[in-house]
Scaffold this motif. Structure first.
Motif, PDB file in Angstrom:
ATOM      1  N   GLY A  34     -29.584  67.544  -9.701  1.00 52.60           N
ATOM      2  CA  GLY A  34     -28.431  66.984 -10.409  1.00 52.60           C
ATOM      3  C   GLY A  34     -27.241  66.824  -9.474  1.00 52.60           C
ATOM      4  N   GLY A  35     -27.030  67.795  -8.599  1.00 49.62           N
ATOM      5  CA  GLY A  35     -25.942  67.710  -7.624  1.00 49.62           C
ATOM      6  C   GLY A  35     -26.093  66.500  -6.723  1.00 49.62           C
ATOM      7  N   PHE A  37     -27.884  63.727  -7.472  1.00 47.36           N
ATOM      8  CA  PHE A  37     -27.690  62.505  -8.271  1.00 47.36           C
ATOM      9  C   PHE A  37     -26.188  62.257  -8.474  1.00 47.36           C
ATOM     10  N   SER A  38     -25.450  63.345  -8.649  1.00 46.15           N
ATOM     11  CA  SER A  38     -23.999  63.243  -8.803  1.00 46.15           C
ATOM     12  C   SER A  38     -23.378  62.669  -7.519  1.00 46.15           C
ATOM     13  N   ILE A  41     -23.963  58.974  -7.355  1.00 43.37           N
ATOM     14  CA  ILE A  41     -23.036  58.197  -8.201  1.00 43.37           C
ATOM     15  C   ILE A  41     -21.669  58.074  -7.508  1.00 43.37           C
ATOM     16  N   PHE A  42     -21.216  59.184  -6.920  1.00 41.72           N
ATOM     17  CA  PHE A  42     -19.943  59.176  -6.184  1.00 41.72           C
ATOM     18  C   PHE A  42     -19.966  58.120  -5.084  1.00 41.72           C
ATOM     19  N   ARG A  44     -22.037  55.572  -4.677  1.00 47.26           N
ATOM     20  CA  ARG A  44     -22.269  54.205  -5.144  1.00 47.26           C
ATOM     21  C   ARG A  44     -21.039  53.596  -5.803  1.00 47.26           C
ATOM     22  N   THR A  45     -20.335  54.403  -6.600  1.00 50.08           N
ATOM     23  CA  THR A  45     -19.167  53.852  -7.309  1.00 50.08           C
ATOM     24  C   THR A  45     -17.931  53.807  -6.404  1.00 50.08           C
ATOM     25  N   ILE A 187     -39.827  60.081 -11.016  1.00 52.49           N
ATOM     26  CA  ILE A 187     -39.684  59.032 -12.043  1.00 52.49           C
ATOM     27  C   ILE A 187     -38.240  58.497 -12.051  1.00 52.49           C
ATOM     28  N   PHE A 188     -37.263  59.375 -11.753  1.00 55.19           N
ATOM     29  CA  PHE A 188     -35.867  58.928 -11.695  1.00 55.19           C
ATOM     30  C   PHE A 188     -35.492  58.420 -10.299  1.00 55.19           C
ATOM     31  N   PHE A 190     -37.328  56.853  -8.170  1.00 57.74           N
ATOM     32  CA  PHE A 190     -37.923  55.535  -7.898  1.00 57.74           C
ATOM     33  C   PHE A 190     -37.010  54.379  -8.327  1.00 57.74           C
ATOM     34  N   PRO A 191     -36.595  54.293  -9.596  1.00 61.46           N
ATOM     35  CA  PRO A 191     -35.696  53.174  -9.936  1.00 61.46           C
ATOM     36  C   PRO A 191     -34.315  53.297  -9.295  1.00 61.46           C
ATOM     37  N   VAL A 192     -33.778  54.524  -9.230  1.00 62.76           N
ATOM     38  CA  VAL A 192     -32.412  54.698  -8.721  1.00 62.76           C
ATOM     39  C   VAL A 192     -32.302  54.252  -7.257  1.00 62.76           C
ATOM     40  N   LEU A 195     -35.017  50.337  -6.838  1.00 61.19           N
ATOM     41  CA  LEU A 195     -34.986  49.128  -7.671  1.00 61.19           C
ATOM     42  C   LEU A 195     -33.594  48.703  -8.109  1.00 61.19           C
ATOM     43  N   LEU A 196     -32.670  49.651  -8.272  1.00 58.08           N
ATOM     44  CA  LEU A 196     -31.391  49.285  -8.905  1.00 58.08           C
ATOM     45  C   LEU A 196     -30.286  48.996  -7.889  1.00 58.08           C
TER      46      LEU A 196
END
Lengths: 196, 97
Positions: A34-35, A37-38, A41-42, A44-45, A187-188, A190-192, A195-196
């Motif tokens: 989770g850290g 993934f967080s 997001i930091f 990427r945004t 599973i998470f 792969f798209p993150v 693909l995205l």
């Protein structure tokens, strides 16, 4: 001295220690990933222009790896079901398949990483590759850990089936929970990342 | 668990496996459809969440797991959400929302 409630359920929690232990460990693993993934997001945004994963990464190889991990999750749960049905030969078949699929995942990952390095794409190249190598690298370490445990239970550890089958089945169940978590993280990822 | 119950579970595992394969194809397919970055990410994560739920509920047996574990995971999910929404809230405040 035998550790109590290894197989039997504790009266207070309604669970055996092995199961409660692995779930608490997995809860901590959720926070570990989770850290990251967080952090993703930091990163990427924080920029206007984030590269598409497919610019750097091989989607076909990652899709194949997804199929490998999903299939290995099924073979893992089938190996546990085989033990529950008292079919040790099938357990060996399914657990062996899980091991092979996990090794296949690592082989593909090796080719993926080699390809990146051949283009001089390193974690230090940019933020995308930095987070890509960190997240997938941590995941690969988890896959290697899973391979080590499954290989142990498939070969030297399998002797326990003759002396204490209930405990051996519990070990396979707990290992399976860990392995499904490794699949779930992918599973998470792969798209993150791809693909995205 | 009785052998009959295990055999019933095996059938469910096969069905979940087929669903996961189908959803993997959907995940890859979404990336080829031009629906914009925002909706693309939302849809991709939605499919990934469905896949993750299938694995957690059926392969990890969460669907019929004890309350102790479900409460532990509930606390984990809340903590995870806080972890994820901290950077998102920063993004929104920087954007002036």
């Amino acid at each position: 001295m035998e550790i109590p409630y290894g197989v039997k359920e504790r009266p207070d929690t309604g669970l055996n220690n092995a199961k409660l232990g692995i779930w608490l460990f997995l809860a901590s693993e959720v926070m570990l990933f989770g850290g990251l993934f967080s952090a993703y997001i930091f990163l990427r945004t924080g920029v206007d222009d984030w590269p598409m994963g497919s610019k750097y990464l091989d989607v076909k190889m990652a899709t194949l790896n997804t199929l490998f991990l999903i299939t290995s999750s099924v073979t893992m749960v089938m190996s546990w079901a085989s033990l529950k049905l008292n079919d040790f030969k099938k357990f060996k078949l399914y657990a062996g398949s899980t091991l092979l699929l996990a090794c296949g995942f690592l082989v593909i990952k090796y080719f993926e990483y080699s390809s990146k390095f051949s283009y001089s794409y390193y974690p230090s190249t940019d933020n995308f590759l930095g987070i890509y190598f960190t997240m997938t690298g941590l995941h690969v370490i988890h896959v290697i850990g899973g391979i080590a445990v499954i290989a142990f239970l498939l070969f030297p550890g399998a002797k326990m089936w003759e002396t204490d089958p209930e405990r051996f089945t519990s070990r396979i169940e707990v290992t399976g929970l860990y392995w499904h978590f490794v699949d779930l993280v992918w599973i998470f990822l792969f798209p993150v990342l791809y693909l995205l | 668990m009785k052998p009959e119950e295990v055999k019933h579970h095996v059938k469910i595992y096969i069905n979940v496996f087929v669903a996961l394969l189908f959803l993997t194809v959907v995940t890859v397919g979404i990336s080829y459809i031009d629906i914009g970055v925002g909706p693309g990410i939302a849809l991709g994560l939605l499919v990934a969440s469905v896949k993750g739920s299938l694995v957690a509920c059926y392969f990890m047996h969460l669907i019929d797991e004890k309350k102790t574990i479900l409460w532990t995971l509930f606390a984990t999910v809340i903590s995870f959400m806080i972890l994820i929404f901290v950077p998102l809230s920063t993004m929104f405040s920087n954007a002036g929302y």
